[in-house]
Write a protein that holds these residues in place. Sequence first.
Motif, mmCIF file in Angstrom:
data_model
loop_
_atom_site.group_PDB
_atom_site.id
_atom_site.type_symbol
_atom_site.label_atom_id
_atom_site.label_comp_id
_atom_site.label_asym_id
_atom_site.label_seq_id
_atom_site.Cartn_x
_atom_site.Cartn_y
_atom_site.Cartn_z
ATOM 1 N N ILE A 231 0.858 -1.185 0.000
ATOM 2 C CA ILE A 231 0.000 0.000 0.000
ATOM 3 C C ILE A 231 0.892 1.232 0.000
ATOM 4 C CG2 ILE A 231 -1.586 1.341 1.441
ATOM 5 C CD1 ILE A 231 -2.827 -1.265 2.384
ATOM 6 N N PHE B 113 -0.158 4.909 9.808
ATOM 7 C CA PHE B 113 0.202 5.561 8.559
ATOM 8 C C PHE B 113 -0.999 6.277 7.953
ATOM 9 C CE2 PHE B 113 2.770 1.713 8.912
ATOM 10 C CZ PHE B 113 4.051 2.201 8.703
ATOM 11 N N TYR C 51 -2.426 6.261 0.767
ATOM 12 C CA TYR C 51 -3.220 6.716 -0.376
ATOM 13 C C TYR C 51 -4.254 5.641 -0.668
ATOM 14 C CZ TYR C 51 0.444 10.175 -1.257
ATOM 15 O OH TYR C 51 1.325 11.216 -1.139
ATOM 16 N N GLY C 52 -5.491 5.998 -0.665
ATOM 17 C CA GLY C 52 -6.527 5.057 -1.089
ATOM 18 C C GLY C 52 -7.138 4.195 -0.010
ATOM 19 N N PHE C 53 -6.470 4.079 1.138
ATOM 20 C CA PHE C 53 -7.019 3.243 2.211
ATOM 21 C C PHE C 53 -7.213 4.023 3.515
ATOM 22 C CE2 PHE C 53 -4.861 0.442 -0.708
ATOM 23 C CZ PHE C 53 -5.700 -0.641 -0.820
ATOM 24 N N THR D 2 -7.402 -0.944 7.997
ATOM 25 C CA THR D 2 -7.365 0.272 7.201
ATOM 26 C C THR D 2 -8.726 0.935 7.355
ATOM 27 O OG1 THR D 2 -8.375 -0.414 5.106
ATOM 28 C CG2 THR D 2 -6.068 -1.058 5.461
ATOM 29 N N LYS E 269 -10.389 2.174 5.158
ATOM 30 C CA LYS E 269 -11.248 1.835 4.014
ATOM 31 C C LYS E 269 -12.090 0.586 4.243
ATOM 32 C CE LYS E 269 -11.036 0.715 -0.980
ATOM 33 N NZ LYS E 269 -12.201 1.447 -1.447
ATOM 34 N N ASP E 270 -11.532 -0.425 4.879
ATOM 35 C CA ASP E 270 -12.339 -1.648 4.969
ATOM 36 C C ASP E 270 -12.475 -2.256 6.366
ATOM 37 O OD1 ASP E 270 -9.865 -2.869 5.203
ATOM 38 O OD2 ASP E 270 -9.997 -4.009 3.352
ATOM 39 N N ILE F 234 -15.850 -3.970 7.514
ATOM 40 C CA ILE F 234 -16.222 -5.344 7.184
ATOM 41 C C ILE F 234 -15.900 -6.267 8.361
ATOM 42 C CG2 ILE F 234 -15.836 -7.253 5.571
ATOM 43 C CD1 ILE F 234 -14.961 -5.080 3.497
ATOM 44 N N HIS G 109 -15.329 -11.102 3.006
ATOM 45 C CA HIS G 109 -14.357 -10.553 2.057
ATOM 46 C C HIS G 109 -13.690 -9.331 2.681
ATOM 47 C CE1 HIS G 109 -16.864 -12.733 -0.954
ATOM 48 N NE2 HIS G 109 -15.736 -12.837 -1.601
ATOM 49 N N PRO H 187 -10.569 -7.244 1.867
ATOM 50 C CA PRO H 187 -9.524 -7.139 0.840
ATOM 51 C C PRO H 187 -8.118 -6.872 1.360
ATOM 52 C CG PRO H 187 -11.510 -6.066 0.090
ATOM 53 C CD PRO H 187 -11.739 -6.433 1.540
ATOM 54 N N THR H 188 -7.983 -6.227 2.517
ATOM 55 C CA THR H 188 -6.622 -5.912 2.963
ATOM 56 C C THR H 188 -6.061 -6.932 3.953
ATOM 57 O OG1 THR H 188 -7.420 -4.447 4.699
ATOM 58 C CG2 THR H 188 -6.938 -3.439 2.560
ATOM 59 N N ARG I 218 -22.777 -1.412 6.650
ATOM 60 C CA ARG I 218 -22.335 -1.273 5.261
ATOM 61 C C ARG I 218 -21.988 -2.623 4.637
ATOM 62 N NH1 ARG I 218 -17.506 2.535 5.350
ATOM 63 N NH2 ARG I 218 -17.551 2.185 3.106
ATOM 64 N N TYR I 219 -21.743 -3.613 5.476
ATOM 65 C CA TYR I 219 -21.436 -4.950 4.942
ATOM 66 C C TYR I 219 -22.525 -5.949 5.344
ATOM 67 C CZ TYR I 219 -18.567 -8.942 3.483
ATOM 68 O OH TYR I 219 -18.083 -10.051 2.843
ATOM 69 N N ASN J 275 -2.107 2.872 -6.062
ATOM 70 C CA ASN J 275 -1.689 2.889 -4.667
ATOM 71 C C ASN J 275 -1.728 1.528 -3.965
ATOM 72 O OD1 ASN J 275 -1.434 5.735 -4.787
ATOM 73 N ND2 ASN J 275 -3.654 5.887 -4.621
ATOM 74 N N SER K 173 -8.461 -7.347 -4.855
ATOM 75 C CA SER K 173 -9.267 -7.312 -3.625
ATOM 76 C C SER K 173 -9.675 -8.704 -3.155
ATOM 77 C CB SER K 173 -10.524 -6.442 -3.772
ATOM 78 O OG SER K 173 -11.601 -7.191 -4.291
#
Lengths: 281, 281, 281, 281
Positions: free
Chosen positions: C17, C36, C39-41, C54, C56-57, C60, C221, C223-224, C257-258, D12, D227
């Motif tokens: 990442i 950290f 970018y993106g997460f 992260t 971002k996910d 879940i 699922h 993803p990270t 959301r999941y 990223n 992912s």
Amino acid sequence: MDLWFTEYYTKNARFSIKIDKHIISLESEFQRIDVFDSYGFGRILALDGYLMLTEKDEFIYHEMMTHIPMAVNPNIHDVLVVGAGDGGVIRELTKYNYINKIDMVEIDKLVVDVCRKYLAQTACKLDDLRVHIYYEDGLKFVRSKYNEYDLIIVDSTDPFGPGEDLFTKEFYGNCYKALKTEGILINQHESPYYPNDALAMQKAHKKIKSVFPKALVYQAHIPTYPSGHWLFGFASKGLDPIGDLNTGWKTLGIKTRYYNTDLHKGCFALPNYVKELLKNA
Amino acid sequence: MDLWFTEYYTKNARFSIKIDKHIISLESEFQRIDVFDSYGFGRILALDGYLMLTEKDEFIYHEMMTHIPMAVNPNIHDVLVVGAGDGGVIRELTKYNYINKIDMVEIDKLVVDVCRKYLAQTACKLDDLRVHIYYEDGLKFVRSKYNEYDLIIVDSTDPFGPGEDLFTKEFYGNCYKALKTEGILINQHESPYYPNDALAMQKAHKKIKSVFPKALVYQAHIPTYPSGHWLFGFASKGLDPIGDLNTGWKTLGIKTRYYNTDLHKGCFALPNYVKELLKNA
Amino acid sequence: MDLWFTEYYTKNARFSIKIDKHIISLESEFQRIDVFDSYGFGRILALDGYLMLTEKDEFIYHEMMTHIPMAVNPNIHDVLVVGAGDGGVIRELTKYNYINKIDMVEIDKLVVDVCRKYLAQTACKLDDLRVHIYYEDGLKFVRSKYNEYDLIIVDSTDPFGPGEDLFTKEFYGNCYKALKTEGILINQHESPYYPNDALAMQKAHKKIKSVFPKALVYQAHIPTYPSGHWLFGFASKGLDPIGDLNTGWKTLGIKTRYYNTDLHKGCFALPNYVKELLKNA
Amino acid sequence: MDLWFTEYYTKNARFSIKIDKHIISLESEFQRIDVFDSYGFGRILALDGYLMLTEKDEFIYHEMMTHIPMAVNPNIHDVLVVGAGDGGVIRELTKYNYINKIDMVEIDKLVVDVCRKYLAQTACKLDDLRVHIYYEDGLKFVRSKYNEYDLIIVDSTDPFGPGEDLFTKEFYGNCYKALKTEGILINQHESPYYPNDALAMQKAHKKIKSVFPKALVYQAHIPTYPSGHWLFGFASKGLDPIGDLNTGWKTLGIKTRYYNTDLHKGCFALPNYVKELLKNA
């Protein structure tokens, strides 16, 4: 933890250093400034993501920028340093007690502030009483100077971004005017190996040559710079870096880890392919 | 496609080259042999995963191993090359038409076969009539030779794996016996920058110095070798690389892209920190 | 700038990442803690170099740990959360206003402090009045509890380092005792894909099965996390996650959301190869 | 040796697999085709640098594309497969002895040739007598078909490059016409997690929904796809994937490593955020 700082030398070649900690990251008016604690290279300074120095090998760059001219002209008293916010060149210059004045022009005060705080290894002599720091544009600063310096050292970033102006013919011309008769101009001169660096090297050489009667290039091994083969420009109004080498330099007792007077003579002997590139610049 | 070949210089520093194609991968009796088509560096040879040469900069290594001794002693007729399966040193040697015999001892025939097929740039002169290839252990081969060669070039891998024997005191002693009175021994001498390489350099130097009355070290910029700062050993029974430099070398008309006689003198001028390491070896 | 955080899933597979800034790095008594800005997460938390979450996910993982048991037993009032210093599970639990007490046992206070300061997204509900934080060893804490909790959620790190004890049969046995008759134990259950993770999954399952009459595994699922295929354990003294699913859960109006109740039923349907691994555990 | 194949999921995020050998690299009329021997994932196929399959987890993708529709309609006799040059879907289809005809349309013959030679694991059934391979453009092939197939499986690359046409409304419309009354269309449907993939997923769903009365999406855990959360489309003229699930499928005795009929029902239960994305497509 697996955290790596990578510099792309070209889009097909990259060098990576393992990072322990990201000490600070700031965005100045001019550029992004990052300091890392690395494994194996000590602290690292990056500007706009480009590696500027590592504590492990900054001595090579800073010694070669400073002692080469100092050993040619034993009467250097007034020095201008352009860029060099990390203080490494200043540290080397302050080893000469007969230097009277060191003007330093750095466009980005934040670089200096960060280095004072996090890079004492290079910034340690910024408070020497002979040092005068001007947070200004180097190009503009030099414009108004006439016959004032014995030595100008241009420790710039690469010829794009904030360092761009310091690779122009106008700038070199102003340096010429700002130098006294025995004046010397030293500049970081990129590298001959990777195509883009080689082009920047050629452009810089062409411009300096058109301004200074004497314009030579010398080299050093800087492992953390692209290709490890880095060049410096030596330009003067007449002094020759080898013919005029002051054999008395050794008696000054200045401690160096890379530079010595044999290497001084050796480092101007360039490989054929580099000579070719410079000739065709 | 994003395919990269990486070499770890230490566990904290790595250099990576973008690969287009993996041309061949073979496992010989001695080592794994890989050839790649890279972007920006041409073909690449790796042995046991270590980068041996790139077409872009192999000329530096091969010229510096060959022309330095050839320019010191103009009467070199019988040459032994140990290792060097890629043929690069052979290519440079064959530029001298007064060399009579080139014995090449390479332990791994498969390296030679692969290079003949995929690395014509270096292997192009392996069929020169003066070249005699022996697929044998270099250490054993040299043991039986007395007063036979004017020049021995040891183009070995690093001092572990198949190249290990070529870094022993026994081997250097045998080289001494195999050389004539004006004989010269050249060897790849690792690098001073990264700790492990520096240690290998020190060990090799210590051993050579204990065998040869004259044992110097010279340097070159080889961007694709660890740190880009690579060293070579020059050992002789008496000839001095600078004092005995044959100023007539230039008249031979040998084309080189890195080597020239100014650089010949310059490359023996080592940085202080390298001199220190060698002194303390 | 090119700075990447990499996690090796095995020695032959890695996920990376891109990092903007390293917000903080601390060494606690138990582990290294890093935050950290990616970018993106969004923000990222790593413990001992392993990615924990992260922004971002993380929803879940935290939703799947919490709402699965909450939707099975509508009478959960007393909850114990082991680990979970980031607060994500707590945030989800506090969405249920009928929960009376949430005990949280986290061995490493520094993780909580760091998350409070730098990861408000997950730590936002740690000050809910029902939450009681104990900075203790989870294993020891549970030992003294009998028939006290309706739900225990074990949000541990991997089964080595500080999280090791939370994968022992002794711990699961203590959880059993600490749970009431309708109690449920949820634990993060590693992943079936990469060999080492699969082995950890098998070991955990075997132990839980030997303690709890009902021991199932469900998936999500993420993803990270390694392979993106993550498992959770659902163990109980009798309640069945599907047979006892409370169809009234939807009427609670809890925003997710999941998670949803269809997915609740779906996530217990495992691939054959995972079922095989669990059967052979 | 340190050679890694990397796929950037976004600029990223990247996933890398360690490579042993690059088996072959060819440039067809349509795309670049590469096969690697990896560590840990077996052979790998990449088209235009994008990972298409690994021997380690291709079973997940191919089973989920094939057995989902086969288990819904027990009367599938005539099948069209678009793309799928690696043969994985064909291998799964040939497990049904009551299938009479499998037309396969693959635009790039070289992909099939390469897979036959280097990827026997997937290509092993391409010579089944029921299989008819047409090296044609899938879009054009389907245009002329009316009421001919019980099942169309679109195993395409991503919606750019050679696979672009297979994501158009025109193509889906032609599939509709080519299908019989009980026909089913299955397509690889990208992923909901990374922004670009999610957009492609939304676009595909919107188009399919505008053509087919029934258009659902189901998911699988495919660790080596971006992912690890991969989606498939199930579209039909009326058959419902769950309502019409043929409970007799199990009696066929077809061996699968991922698929089973419980998972069949479970995989249509999507996370809320995915449902949201599809609703807003």
